[in-house]
Design an enzyme around this catalytic site. Structure first.
Site, short mmCIF file in Angstrom:
data_model
loop_
_atom_site.label_atom_id
_atom_site.label_comp_id
_atom_site.label_asym_id
_atom_site.label_seq_id
_atom_site.Cartn_x
_atom_site.Cartn_y
_atom_site.Cartn_z
N LYS A 117 -2.57 22.33 -0.33
CA LYS A 117 -1.14 22.57 -0.12
C LYS A 117 -0.40 21.27 -0.37
O LYS A 117 -0.95 20.18 -0.20
CB LYS A 117 -0.87 23.02 1.32
CG LYS A 117 0.44 23.77 1.50
CD LYS A 117 0.25 25.23 1.17
CE LYS A 117 1.45 26.07 1.50
NZ LYS A 117 1.06 27.49 1.57
N ASP A 157 6.08 28.04 -2.62
CA ASP A 157 6.03 28.27 -1.17
C ASP A 157 7.49 28.19 -0.71
O ASP A 157 8.40 28.43 -1.50
CB ASP A 157 5.10 27.24 -0.51
CG ASP A 157 4.70 27.65 0.91
OD1 ASP A 157 3.84 28.52 1.05
OD2 ASP A 157 5.27 27.11 1.88
N1 GLU Z 1 2.31 29.68 -1.00
C1 GLU Z 1 1.60 30.93 -1.01
C2 GLU Z 1 0.68 31.03 0.19
O1 GLU Z 1 0.93 30.43 1.20
C3 GLU Z 1 0.89 31.20 -2.34
C4 GLU Z 1 -0.11 30.16 -2.75
C5 GLU Z 1 -0.64 30.36 -4.15
O2 GLU Z 1 -0.29 31.34 -4.82
O3 GLU Z 1 -1.41 29.50 -4.58
O4 GLU Z 1 -0.28 31.76 0.21
#
Ligand code: GLU
Length: 428
Positions: A117, A157
């Protein structure tokens, strides 16, 4: 949060925050991991943390600095994968926890990724489009050394979208000298994005919500739904529930809380939010002046789809819903989890409920590698199948072991991660 956890030296005890919630969740699953528990410490330490300074020239000629992060929590099952968040409250603890929840989520739905992340501590509303682009590009250049289609793949996100993904893809590609569409997901369709990705997280919440409601004998037609957060997750989930005959009776976002006994006109509310940036001022509803009272709204299904640590000891007793679908990451604290469990409220945890987004990110990445693109029908079908199967497996395990859905999801996921860890073996 529980003080018995070992706090990494780079976080002070007061900063433990969401990472402390995650550690508590790992402690709860450890007794169910059998001999793999030997490896559990792996999950309590992010593999790699990168903190970067992101300087930009403001439109007025001054220089501003922002703090950026990319955390790769685990890569045992594949490259890092997870979104990038732009928010004024982003902290290292938060990005660490979010990266760890990606590890668990990706394993829970069995997509071949580890967890990662990123984020920048910034309120993007204070930036012009030009400033936002410069910040995004500088951040991407700074984390360039650890991302890549086979290393770590960012995605949208909170407060990031397909335009930001396009800039990230372009910046990485320019640094590299060739176009690398697989370096990020959640891109515009014209740049190798996937049909259905934009809606995928909300759609996954809805699909899993229907499965869970069926287990409770709760009909979707006429069900009362309350949603916190009206962005890409909450807005889409609300629309799909309304289309299926449910009544969306309350919505809370960063600016206001609104209720409408007869059910909100969701498309009209989405149009309002698109124009005004929040649900505040929407004509077809009453305002709940005290935001804390949002949690007391009479409803059947509650969808927290905003930020972490929203459902706490302070409000868990007041929640009237029978079913909670965690569209957000980490919205419920462990203490609140216990209260809800004792009260018989079913919680479908984030790592299952909101896994639709990363699942279609996986489809996007596969399509980019093969340069062959699927239809929206095919995407939605495959998404629905994966979500239903993941829910069914976790439901069954929860029954067998007499544990919550969260603990069951963590058992499935942590077992997969630690089996991979064990089979790969410790290097050197
Ligand atoms: N930000 C989204 C999550 O928390 C998607 C992450 C992604 O697609 O890599 O799952």
């Amino acid at each position: 949060m529980s003080s018995h956890h070992e706090i990494p030296s780079y976080l002070t005890p007061s900063e433990i925050g969401p990472w402390g919630v995650y550690l508590e969740q790992i402690d709860r699953v450890t007794p169910y991991l059998g001999s793999l528990a030997r490896w559990v410490e792996t999950l309590k330490r992010p593999k790699r943390i990168l903190i970067v300074d992101v300087p930009i020239e403001r439109d007025d000629g001054t220089i501003a600095h922002f703090e950026g992060y990319r955390v790769q929590h685990n890569t045992s099952r594949g490259p890092g994968k997870g979104g990038v968040r732009f928010h004024q409250d982003v902290t290292l603890s938060e990005v660490m926890a979010l990266s760890a929840w990606m590890t668990v989520k990706n394993a829970a739905v069995n997509v071949p990724y580890g967890g990662a992340k990123g984020g920048i501590r910034v309120d993007p509303k204070t930036l012009s489009q030009g400033e936002l682009q410069r910040m995004t590009r500088r951040y991407t250049s700074e984390i360039n050394i650890i991302i890549g289609p086979n290393k770590d793949i960012p995605a949208p996100d909170v407060n990031t979208n397909e335009q930001i993904m396009a800039w990230m893809m372009d910046t990485y590609s320019m640094n590299q000298g060739s176009t690398a569409s697989g370096v990020v997901t959640g891109k515009p369709i014209s740049l190798g994005g996937s049909l259905g990705r934009h809606e995928a997280t909300g759609r996954g919440v809805f699909v899993v919500g229907c499965e869970a409601a069926a287990k409770l004998g709760l009909a979707i037609v006429g069900a009362r739904v309350a949603v916190q957060g009206f962005g890409n997750v909450g807005g889409v989930a609300a629309r799909l529930f309304a289309e299926a005959g449910a009544k969306v009776v309350a919505v809370q976002d960063h600016a206001a809380s609104i209720v409408c006994e007869t059910g909100l006109d969701v498309p009209a509310l989405q149009a309002h939010v698109k124009q005004h940036g929040s649900v505040a001022g929407f004509k077809g509803a009453e305002v709940i002046a005290d935001g804390a009272r949002f949690w007391e709204v009479e409803c059947d299904i509650l969808v927290p789809a905003a930020l972490e640590q929203q459902i706490t000891e302070a409000n868990a007793n007041k929640i009237r819903a029978k079913l909670i679908l965690e569209g957000a990451n980490g919205p419920t604290t462990p203490a609140a989890d216990d209260i809800l469990h004792d009260r018989g409220v079913l919680v479908v945890p984030d790592v299952i409920a909101n896994a639709g987004g990363v699942t279609v990110s996986y489809f996007e990445w596969v399509q980019d590698f093969s340069s062959f693109f699927w239809t929206e029908e095919e995407i939605n079908l495959r998404l629905t199948r994966i979500m239903r199967e993941a829910f069914a497996a976790v439901w069954q395990l929860a029954q067998d072991k007499k544990v919550s859905l969260r603990t069951a999801a963590f058992i499935v996921a942590c077992t997969r991660v630690l089996q991979a860890r064990e089979m790969r073996g410790l290097y050197p």
